[in-house]
Design a protein around this motif. Sequence first.
Motif, PDB file in Angstrom:
ATOM      1  N   ARG A 118       0.850  -1.185   0.000  1.00 16.76           N
ATOM      2  CA  ARG A 118       0.000   0.000   0.000  1.00 16.76           C
ATOM      3  C   ARG A 118       0.887   1.237   0.000  1.00 16.76           C
ATOM      4  N   ASN A 120       0.557   5.773  -1.221  1.00 16.27           N
ATOM      5  CA  ASN A 120      -0.422   6.864  -1.225  1.00 16.27           C
ATOM      6  C   ASN A 120      -1.248   6.927  -2.511  1.00 16.27           C
ATOM      7  N   ASP A 122      -2.203   3.579  -4.393  1.00 13.37           N
ATOM      8  CA  ASP A 122      -2.971   2.364  -4.642  1.00 13.37           C
ATOM      9  C   ASP A 122      -2.488   1.187  -3.805  1.00 13.37           C
ATOM     10  N   TYR A 123      -3.165   0.056  -4.002  1.00  8.89           N
ATOM     11  CA  TYR A 123      -2.752  -1.229  -3.434  1.00  8.89           C
ATOM     12  C   TYR A 123      -2.264  -2.092  -4.584  1.00  8.89           C
ATOM     13  N   SER A 136      -7.397   0.681  -6.473  1.00  9.66           N
ATOM     14  CA  SER A 136      -7.369   2.035  -5.931  1.00  9.66           C
ATOM     15  C   SER A 136      -7.365   1.945  -4.410  1.00  9.66           C
ATOM     16  N   LEU A 137      -7.153   3.057  -3.750  1.00  3.30           N
ATOM     17  CA  LEU A 137      -7.179   3.067  -2.285  1.00  3.30           C
ATOM     18  C   LEU A 137      -8.570   2.763  -1.735  1.00  3.30           C
TER      19      LEU A 137
END
Length: 146
Positions: A118, A120, A122-123, A136-137
């Motif tokens: 993770r 800032n 995405d994953y 996406s986050l």
Amino acid sequence: MTNKSKIFLLMLMLTLSSAWASNDKVVALTRIPQKAQTIIAKHFEGAKVSYVKMDNDWFSKSYDVVFNDGNKIEFDRRGEWKEIDCKYSRVPIQLVPTPIRHHVEAQHPGTYIVQIDRDNRDYEIELNNGLELIFSLKGVFKGFHD
């Protein structure tokens, strides 16, 4: 200033900056943030910690916790996990955001997550079959990793 002086000054600056940047040291598990300690106790119960390394970079601090079985978790300075790498076992499912879990269960049955990263933006996850997915986050599937 002569060329020799400029070269000497440049070499000195490079030497000092590399010495400053490599300020990593092994620390006790009790030296990491309490939140990180709680995650380890709850989700990696019984796992033996091989070592904990504190990375003290120019603008940030992070902690790498490495277990005897090769699994690794990286935490930021607040104790939030940044990366979980379980190599040949499953990432604890409770640490995976629900939308990502549901996507993997629905679209890739019979697989499980061995790594999750993770940042800032995405994953990124890796499945036990080697497939790498990006979310996406908020957990929305964005695509496959190259």
